[in-house]
Write a protein that holds these residues in place. Structure first.
Motif, PDB file in Angstrom:
ATOM      1  N   ASP A  76       0.829  -1.207   0.000  1.00 40.43           N
ATOM      2  CA  ASP A  76       0.000   0.000   0.000  1.00 40.43           C
ATOM      3  C   ASP A  76       0.862   1.256   0.000  1.00 40.43           C
ATOM      4  O   ASP A  76       0.374   2.354  -0.239  1.00 40.43           O
ATOM      5  N   ARG A 107       1.437   4.215  -5.413  1.00 43.63           N
ATOM      6  CA  ARG A 107       1.652   3.916  -4.002  1.00 43.63           C
ATOM      7  C   ARG A 107       2.574   4.996  -3.428  1.00 43.63           C
ATOM      8  O   ARG A 107       3.596   5.298  -4.025  1.00 43.63           O
ATOM      9  N   LYS A 183      -4.884   3.798  -1.752  1.00 46.07           N
ATOM     10  CA  LYS A 183      -5.442   2.451  -1.825  1.00 46.07           C
ATOM     11  C   LYS A 183      -6.906   2.508  -2.267  1.00 46.07           C
ATOM     12  O   LYS A 183      -7.343   1.738  -3.127  1.00 46.07           O
TER      13      LYS A 183
END
Length: 192
Positions: A76, A107, A183
């Motif tokens: 993540d 990310r 995310k």
């Protein structure tokens, strides 16, 4: 929300001092409920970059690259722990990063820097910020710098100054915010 936040450490020196910082960060993130594996190039023994992971046929990539690609694909966000070598990023960290590309996309990264001197490796951190942007994992606005790394941790690997933990809490909350936001957006799709 538990997150997967690999901690990528960048030194392979025999008497490296930043490993205590990298281990402490991974432990602290795990204590916050996250999966935070420490990626140590001294243990992983990645080859010097010849071909990126994506340039291998699916079953021909070295096992260490396949393992990291799988982990990075589930990440993540990333925490990058860099020392400062001659005002720059350590070659082991650059090599570790350059094997991959798409695995980093969308990310966030959080840059932790350190040095033996009083500036805490910020010159390397600024160079690393440009690198991670090119890799598709933009850094969060804050940098967590640790000066005088040789005195920053005791023999048990614990910070010698309580402000180290207090400052890291704020830094970790910022990373968590960005990692959760990206995310959520990745689940909706990416721009291309």
């Amino acid at each position: 929300m538990p997150l997967t936040l690999p901690v990528l450490y960048g030194s392979v020196r025999t008497e490296r001092q930043g490993i205590a910082l990298a281990r402490w960060i991974a432990e602290t993130l795990r204590a916050r409920g996250h999966d935070a594996p420490l990626i140590d190039p001294m243990e992983r023994r990645l080859p010097l970059l010849d071909r990126m992971y994506k340039e291998y046929e699916p079953d021909e990539a070295p096992p260490v690259l396949r393992e990291l690609a799988e982990l990075y694909g589930q990440a993540d966000g990333f925490v990058l722990v860099t020392g400062e070598y001659n005002h720059g990023v350590p070659p082991a960290l650059k090599n570790l990063l350059d094997h991959f590309l798409e695995e980093y996309f969308w990310r966030p990264s959080a840059i932790v820097s350190y040095s033996a001197g009083g500036f805490g490796g910020v010159r390397a951190a600024m160079q690393l910020r440009a690198i991670v942007g090119e890799l598709g994992m933009p850094s969060i606005p804050s940098i967590y710098a640790v000066p005088k790394i040789g005195q920053a941790f005791d023999d048990a690997g614990r910070p010698t100054d309580e402000k180290v933990a207090t400052r890291f809490d704020r830094f970790a909350r910022e990373l968590e915010w960005y990692a959760e936001a990206l995310k959520t957006k990745r689940a909706d799709g990416v721009p291309y």
